[in-house]
Design an enzyme around this catalytic site. Structure first.
Site, PDB file in Angstrom:
ATOM      1  N   HIS A   1     -24.594 -12.261  37.283  1.00 60.37           N
ATOM      2  CA  HIS A   1     -24.906 -11.049  38.047  1.00 60.37           C
ATOM      3  C   HIS A   1     -23.633 -10.544  38.720  1.00 60.37           C
ATOM      4  O   HIS A   1     -22.879 -11.354  39.250  1.00 60.37           O
ATOM      5  CB  HIS A   1     -25.954 -11.383  39.107  1.00 60.37           C
ATOM      6  CG  HIS A   1     -26.216 -10.253  40.043  1.00 60.37           C
ATOM      7  ND1 HIS A   1     -27.068  -9.210  39.737  1.00 60.37           N
ATOM      8  CD2 HIS A   1     -25.717  -9.980  41.281  1.00 60.37           C
ATOM      9  CE1 HIS A   1     -27.104  -8.363  40.743  1.00 60.37           C
ATOM     10  NE2 HIS A   1     -26.283  -8.794  41.701  1.00 60.37           N
TER      11      HIS A   1
ATOM     12  N   GLY B   1      -8.825   0.718   0.809  1.00 61.25           N
ATOM     13  CA  GLY B   1      -9.506   1.509   1.826  1.00 61.25           C
ATOM     14  C   GLY B   1     -10.138   2.787   1.299  1.00 61.25           C
ATOM     15  O   GLY B   1     -10.442   2.928   0.106  1.00 61.25           O
TER      16      GLY B   1
ATOM     17  N   GLY C   1     -21.890  14.783  11.377  1.00 62.60           N
ATOM     18  CA  GLY C   1     -22.306  14.128  12.627  1.00 62.60           C
ATOM     19  C   GLY C   1     -22.414  12.631  12.485  1.00 62.60           C
ATOM     20  O   GLY C   1     -23.324  12.016  13.044  1.00 62.60           O
TER      21      GLY C   1
HETATM   22  C1  FAD Z   1     -11.627   7.719  12.634  1.00 60.90           C
HETATM   23  C2  FAD Z   1     -12.131   6.348  12.255  1.00 60.90           C
HETATM   24  C3  FAD Z   1     -12.566   5.500  13.236  1.00 60.90           C
HETATM   25  C4  FAD Z   1     -13.036   4.232  12.896  1.00 60.90           C
HETATM   26  N1  FAD Z   1     -13.436   3.419  13.894  1.00 60.90           N
HETATM   27  C5  FAD Z   1     -13.888   2.188  13.596  1.00 60.90           C
HETATM   28  C6  FAD Z   1     -14.289   1.300  14.633  1.00 60.90           C
HETATM   29  O1  FAD Z   1     -14.271   1.639  15.813  1.00 60.90           O
HETATM   30  N2  FAD Z   1     -14.708   0.062  14.280  1.00 60.90           N
HETATM   31  C7  FAD Z   1     -14.746  -0.345  12.981  1.00 60.90           C
HETATM   32  O2  FAD Z   1     -15.125  -1.488  12.723  1.00 60.90           O
HETATM   33  N3  FAD Z   1     -14.380   0.479  11.970  1.00 60.90           N
HETATM   34  C8  FAD Z   1     -13.947   1.730  12.256  1.00 60.90           C
HETATM   35  N4  FAD Z   1     -13.552   2.556  11.247  1.00 60.90           N
HETATM   36  C9  FAD Z   1     -13.642   2.083   9.845  1.00 60.90           C
HETATM   37  C10 FAD Z   1     -12.455   1.184   9.528  1.00 60.90           C
HETATM   38  O3  FAD Z   1     -11.259   1.835   9.863  1.00 60.90           O
HETATM   39  C11 FAD Z   1     -12.449   0.839   8.038  1.00 60.90           C
HETATM   40  O4  FAD Z   1     -13.712   0.387   7.626  1.00 60.90           O
HETATM   41  C12 FAD Z   1     -11.424  -0.255   7.763  1.00 60.90           C
HETATM   42  O5  FAD Z   1     -10.136   0.177   8.132  1.00 60.90           O
HETATM   43  C13 FAD Z   1     -11.445  -0.644   6.293  1.00 60.90           C
HETATM   44  O6  FAD Z   1     -10.417  -1.557   6.047  1.00 60.90           O
HETATM   45  P1  FAD Z   1      -9.743  -1.612   4.614  1.00 60.90           P
HETATM   46  O7  FAD Z   1      -8.762  -2.729   4.663  1.00 60.90           O
HETATM   47  O8  FAD Z   1     -10.785  -1.608   3.573  1.00 60.90           O
HETATM   48  O9  FAD Z   1      -8.978  -0.230   4.460  1.00 60.90           O
HETATM   49  P2  FAD Z   1      -7.873   0.482   5.361  1.00 60.90           P
HETATM   50  O10 FAD Z   1      -7.846  -0.039   6.737  1.00 60.90           O
HETATM   51  O11 FAD Z   1      -8.094   1.941   5.144  1.00 60.90           O
HETATM   52  O12 FAD Z   1      -6.504   0.056   4.676  1.00 60.90           O
HETATM   53  C14 FAD Z   1      -6.179   0.440   3.380  1.00 60.90           C
HETATM   54  C15 FAD Z   1      -4.663   0.573   3.286  1.00 60.90           C
HETATM   55  O13 FAD Z   1      -4.283   0.634   1.920  1.00 60.90           O
HETATM   56  C16 FAD Z   1      -3.288   1.636   1.762  1.00 60.90           C
HETATM   57  N5  FAD Z   1      -3.325   2.084   0.355  1.00 60.90           N
HETATM   58  C17 FAD Z   1      -4.283   2.830  -0.256  1.00 60.90           C
HETATM   59  N6  FAD Z   1      -3.969   3.007  -1.556  1.00 60.90           N
HETATM   60  C18 FAD Z   1      -2.797   2.360  -1.768  1.00 60.90           C
HETATM   61  C19 FAD Z   1      -1.959   2.169  -2.904  1.00 60.90           C
HETATM   62  N7  FAD Z   1      -2.260   2.685  -4.093  1.00 60.90           N
HETATM   63  N8  FAD Z   1      -0.834   1.450  -2.758  1.00 60.90           N
HETATM   64  C20 FAD Z   1      -0.503   0.909  -1.555  1.00 60.90           C
HETATM   65  N9  FAD Z   1      -1.251   1.056  -0.460  1.00 60.90           N
HETATM   66  C21 FAD Z   1      -2.388   1.759  -0.547  1.00 60.90           C
HETATM   67  C22 FAD Z   1      -3.717   2.700   2.747  1.00 60.90           C
HETATM   68  O14 FAD Z   1      -2.635   3.551   3.052  1.00 60.90           O
HETATM   69  C23 FAD Z   1      -4.144   1.838   3.932  1.00 60.90           C
HETATM   70  O15 FAD Z   1      -3.057   1.528   4.744  1.00 60.90           O
HETATM   71  C24 FAD Z   1     -13.074   3.823  11.543  1.00 60.90           C
HETATM   72  C25 FAD Z   1     -12.648   4.695  10.535  1.00 60.90           C
HETATM   73  C26 FAD Z   1     -12.190   5.951  10.883  1.00 60.90           C
HETATM   74  C27 FAD Z   1     -11.745   6.881   9.787  1.00 60.90           C
END
Ligand code: FAD
Length: 370
Positions: free
Chosen positions: A352, A55, A92
């Protein structure tokens, strides 16, 4: 509710027979990860296949005084048990906009500070204008073209932003929502032969293979568009490739929705993208006030807008700034995916009174081919 979600997902892992190891992982050798277990101790895991999915996190720009002011990111903002007196939102983008509106509705005075000259600059001018009007009408101050050069004070107490223009913007709290950085540093990627690009994202090909054999990367850390549905689709790409199928990330549609009220949702091309790519189009636009369901909801703000190819009836893109905008785009997305012409939506009998019913009316206004 969050606890319920966590329990639900942990259960899913358990039911699937997955060994869920909670802790901080770090590569010690190719396909070898040492995990500092959250409850103490370490465990070393070796995999034939490794999928990286670490992430991203909020980017804190190296502005003097910013880190020292202990700004909130979305994490702290979502955990607040008080309403800030005057919240300064740095950035923003969608995170900044959603949280700015929510805090305003809780009663905070809110200023959004955006370094670009144009608010929501990735959207068409008419879209950024209606968003701007929405925020203005709710009493949220929008400052564009502002660059912060120094931050003084402590968030939660009193903060002052000094801008390059010599202005001082004061508030009680600061929330940083100015972009994301991938969680790819300090986890031993180099030890495992996994390369990163110059922005720190894991380098992947269209099948999400990294530069290390047997290692794949998905989601934000792989530089995929930062959305949950895209991270999920990345998983499907990897799963199918592991199963011997041919699936790539190339050319996939990336719909998104900003969960302001009303929602702003888009799939496919915007007008500005079509112009910059020199794609000829016809445009249809329908004010939300023309949709009966909106009237029943006492909503009149916003519009639906569709781009149709100039030389065929292909739908190129669709934007909804409207109640349930995130639901309505799904209808158009499916039409695009299925290669339906816009007339299929124009002539469909839609229920509708629903917001999606507006699509029928919208597509009757597509100009004839010239
Ligand atoms: C405030 C906010 C609102 C959002 N709203 C939306 C939305 O409405 N709709 C949408 O589609 N997207 C939304 N997003 C984006 C979305 O959350 C991310 O794109 C998505 O979560 C990415 O998924 P991921 O699996 O790549 O990473 P993540 O969901 O971030 O998961 C990564 C995980 O890996 C863990 N991790 C990291 N490094 C390590 C490590 N070295 N060892 C073990 N664990 C680790 C982290 O702690 C985390 O739990 C939002 C993001 C934010 C910040």
């Amino acid at each position: 509710m969050v606890d319920g979600e966590i329990a639900f997902h942990r259960n899913k892992y358990r039911e699937a027979g997955v060994d869920l190891v909670l802790g901080q992982g770090r590569f010690r050798a190719p396909r070898t990860i040492e995990v500092a277990i959250a409850d103490g101790g370490t465990r070393t895991l070796v995999g034939d296949i490794v999928v990286l999915s670490t992430g991203s996190r909020a980017r804190i720009d190296p502005i003097p005084g910013l880190a020292e002011s202990r700004p909130m990111t979305h994490i702290e903002a979502l955990d607040l048990d008080r309403v800030p007196q005057k919240l300064l939102v740095l950035g923003g983008g969608y995170v900044g906009l959603e949280l700015a509106q929510a805090q305003r509705r809780f009663g905070a005075r809110v200023t959004v500070i955006e370094r670009n000259e144009v608010f929501a600059h990735r959207e068409d001018g008419d879209v950024s204008q209606v968003l701007h009007e929405l925020f203005h009408d709710e009493g949220i101050e929008i400052r564009t073209g502002v660059r912060v050069e120094r931050v003084e004070g402590r968030s939660g107490d009193s903060v002052r932003l000094r801008t390059t223009g010599g202005e001082v913007i004061e508030g009680s709290d600061i929330l940083v929502a100015a972009g994301r950085v991938p969680n790819t540093d300090g986890i031993g990627l180099e030890t495992a032969g996994i390369e990163r690009d110059r922005h720190g994202f894991v380098k992947v090909d269209e099948r999400l293979r990294t530069t290390a054999p047997g290692v794949w990367a998905v989601g934000d850390c792989a530089g995929s568009p930062h959305f949950t549905h895209i991270a999920f689709d990345d998983f499907r790409v990897v799963r199918d490739n592991l199963a011997g199928l041919d699936r790539t990330t190339t050319g996939r549609l990336v719909p998104y929705c900003i969960f302001t009220d009303p929602e702003l949702a888009r799939v496919g091309l915007s007008e500005s993208e079509a112009k910059s790519r020199k794609i000829a189009y016809r445009v249809a636009k329908l004010p939300v006030s023309n949709i009966l369901r909106a009237e029943t909801l006492s909503e009149s703000r916003g519009f639906l807008k569709a781009l149709v190819a100039a030389d065929s009836d292909r739908i190129l893109g669709f934007t909804a700034f409207s109640p349930s905008g995130g639901e309505i785009i799904a209808v158009v997305q499916i039409a695009i995916t299925a290669g339906l012409s816009y007339t299929a939506l124009r002539d469909a009998v839609l229920t509708h009174p629903t917001m999606a019913e507006g699509l029928g009316t919208l597509f009757t206004t597509v100009p004839a081919r010239s």
